[in-house]
Design a protein around this motif. Structure first.
Motif, mmCIF file in Angstrom:
data_model
loop_
_atom_site.group_PDB
_atom_site.id
_atom_site.type_symbol
_atom_site.label_atom_id
_atom_site.label_comp_id
_atom_site.label_asym_id
_atom_site.label_seq_id
_atom_site.Cartn_x
_atom_site.Cartn_y
_atom_site.Cartn_z
ATOM 1 N N ARG A 5 2.302 -5.614 -18.264
ATOM 2 C CA ARG A 5 0.983 -5.101 -17.942
ATOM 3 C C ARG A 5 1.111 -3.781 -17.185
ATOM 4 N NH1 ARG A 5 -0.990 -7.599 -14.087
ATOM 5 N NH2 ARG A 5 0.945 -8.656 -13.517
ATOM 6 N N GLU A 12 -7.218 0.629 -10.565
ATOM 7 C CA GLU A 12 -7.400 0.400 -9.132
ATOM 8 C C GLU A 12 -8.297 1.477 -8.519
ATOM 9 O OE1 GLU A 12 -5.545 -2.468 -7.876
ATOM 10 O OE2 GLU A 12 -5.544 -2.512 -10.065
ATOM 11 N N LYS A 19 3.303 0.048 -12.354
ATOM 12 C CA LYS A 19 2.260 0.728 -11.557
ATOM 13 C C LYS A 19 2.344 2.228 -11.815
ATOM 14 C CE LYS A 19 -0.615 2.053 -8.275
ATOM 15 N NZ LYS A 19 -0.338 1.903 -6.845
ATOM 16 N N GLN A 29 -5.302 -2.335 -16.201
ATOM 17 C CA GLN A 29 -6.187 -2.458 -15.039
ATOM 18 C C GLN A 29 -6.241 -1.157 -14.271
ATOM 19 O OE1 GLN A 29 -5.876 -6.177 -12.834
ATOM 20 N NE2 GLN A 29 -5.790 -5.059 -10.909
ATOM 21 N N ILE A 62 -1.019 -1.361 -14.227
ATOM 22 C CA ILE A 62 -2.159 -1.125 -13.352
ATOM 23 C C ILE A 62 -2.052 0.304 -12.824
ATOM 24 C CG2 ILE A 62 -2.216 -3.571 -12.772
ATOM 25 C CD1 ILE A 62 -1.500 -2.843 -9.942
ATOM 26 N N ASP A 121 -10.436 -3.022 -10.415
ATOM 27 C CA ASP A 121 -10.138 -3.544 -9.083
ATOM 28 C C ASP A 121 -10.580 -2.528 -8.032
ATOM 29 O OD1 ASP A 121 -9.089 -4.731 -6.830
ATOM 30 O OD2 ASP A 121 -7.039 -4.083 -7.227
ATOM 31 N N HIS A 177 -3.850 -6.652 -5.315
ATOM 32 C CA HIS A 177 -3.309 -5.368 -4.855
ATOM 33 C C HIS A 177 -3.036 -5.447 -3.354
ATOM 34 C CE1 HIS A 177 -3.365 -0.735 -5.426
ATOM 35 N NE2 HIS A 177 -2.753 -1.015 -4.274
#
Length: 367
Positions: free
Chosen positions: A173, A196, A140, A194, A175, A217, A38
């Motif tokens: 993917r 963040e 994202k 994922q 995030i 993360d 990131h």
């Protein structure tokens, strides 16, 4: 003896015998290039010493030159791959770095994030397909407010289900920016890849993430400390105000506590991502050091989170993240043993990415 051909590791001989080495790294510790999951290379301080915004007068060329400088600083610090979530400008930087025209880490980008809570689930699915057509490497999503605004949830379960479901169907993917436990839970239930940040993570949601295999993360402190250290360069822009900086100051111990909570969660996949913004590029390893010194993470576990596990999270486990035959020759060397003293990661003497050397502070023999 590590042998490399056409940018790929072709052999690792632990006996060290054979012909003389081109680069003798025997005085140092050799490890795979670090992977920052990131980072924001498009964030920089302009010529007036202020955080760059779209209306500050900088030209696109000036902005791209600043981005190239950030990329070079990141690469020479030992970070050979970054994931940027994201900016449309990332695409050109990614492609020029990949072509060898600009020195920098390998870049994966989401291009522009999906952040508006006013969009319908169908509209969000359409945007996912559009991002893929534009060349995004992943998607994202903003599922909560910024920490400066309190971190409350901003998207519904239906919206997250739509985005992450469509991304998976498209082979991408996802995030997700999520600070609150509620937004983290919804993200996990949506099957996103994922999460963040997670400053307000609870034990329950961390256990759920571990059960579902969701990567986490968290940041230990670099991003918040960087904002505070560079306060004059950010102050007065957007929500970089007195309340925002007060929230970030309070977030430092909360972030460390959240990291410790995550570390104590069995089977939770914790990867490394710094959220490096203007002022932090090239100082990425400070967050790994924070994880060990303040968060209590064993040094080798921290290193693995930034190499092998990070490569797995990016879907690149068969290409990077280890020093092994068949993988890309992303190799760094540091002065000292980071498995005993994590601050050795500050002392990078050698950086190779894809078989090409970008930094070497020793002497070269042979070719």
């Amino acid at each position: 003896m590590i042998t490399i051909q056409s940018g790929v590791i072709t052999g690792v001989d632990r006996s060290g015998t054979g012909r003389a080495a081109t680069y003798d790294l025997s005085r140092y510790t050799v490890l795979p290039g670090l992977i920052d999951g990131h980072a924001h290379p498009s964030w920089y301080f302009n010529r007036a010493g202020r955080y760059h915004t779209s209306n500050d007068g900088d030209t696109p060329v000036q902005s791209m030159l600043a981005m190239a400088g950030n990329a070079y600083a990141t690469l020479t610090s030992g970070v050979t791959t970054i994931q940027s979530p994201g900016s449309i400008e990332d695409r050109d930087l990614r492609d020029f770095v990949a072509a060898g025209s600009v020195p920098g880490p390998r870049i994966l980008t989401s291009l522009q994030p999906i952040s508006s809570p006013r969009l319908t689930p169908d509209s969000m699915r359409t945007i996912v397909r559009q991002r893929k057509a534009e060349g995004a490497d992943f998607i994202k999503i903003f599922a909560s407010q910024s920490i400066r605004d309190g971190g409350a949830p901003t998207m519904t379960q239906d919206q997250l289900d739509a985005i992450c479901g469509e991304a998976k169907a498209q082979g991408l993917r996802t995030i997700v920016h999520a600070h609150s436990a509620e937004s983290m839970k919804a993200t996990t239930l949506a099957g996103c890849t994922q999460i963040e940040h997670g400053v307000f993570a609870t034990d329950d949601v961390l256990r759920l993430m571990a059960e579902r295999g969701t990567y986490f993360d968290p940041q230990c402190g670099l991003v918040f400390k960087n904002y505070l250290q560079n306060r004059a360069k950010y102050e007065g822009i957007g929500n970089y105000n007195e309340a925002g900086f007060a929230a970030m100051e309070k977030a430092i111990p909360l972030a460390v506590a959240a990291f410790k909570r995550a570390l104590s969660t069995p089977k939770l996949k914790i990867v490394w991502g710094t959220d490096a913004v203007a002022g932090a590029h090239g100082r990425n390893v400070e967050d790994l050091i924070c994880r060990v010194q303040d968060g209590g993470q064993p040094p080798m576990e921290a290193i693995t989170s930034a190499t092998a596990l990070a490569a797995e999270a990016l879907g690149l486990a068969g290409q990077i993240g280890a020093v092994a035959p068949g993988l890309q020759a992303d190799i760094i060397a540091v002065d000292g043993d980071p498995s005993k003293d994590i601050t050795a990661l500050r002392r990078v003497v050698f950086v190779m990415k894809g078989g090409r050397v970008y930094k070497w502070e020793g002497t070269t023999s042979g070719r």
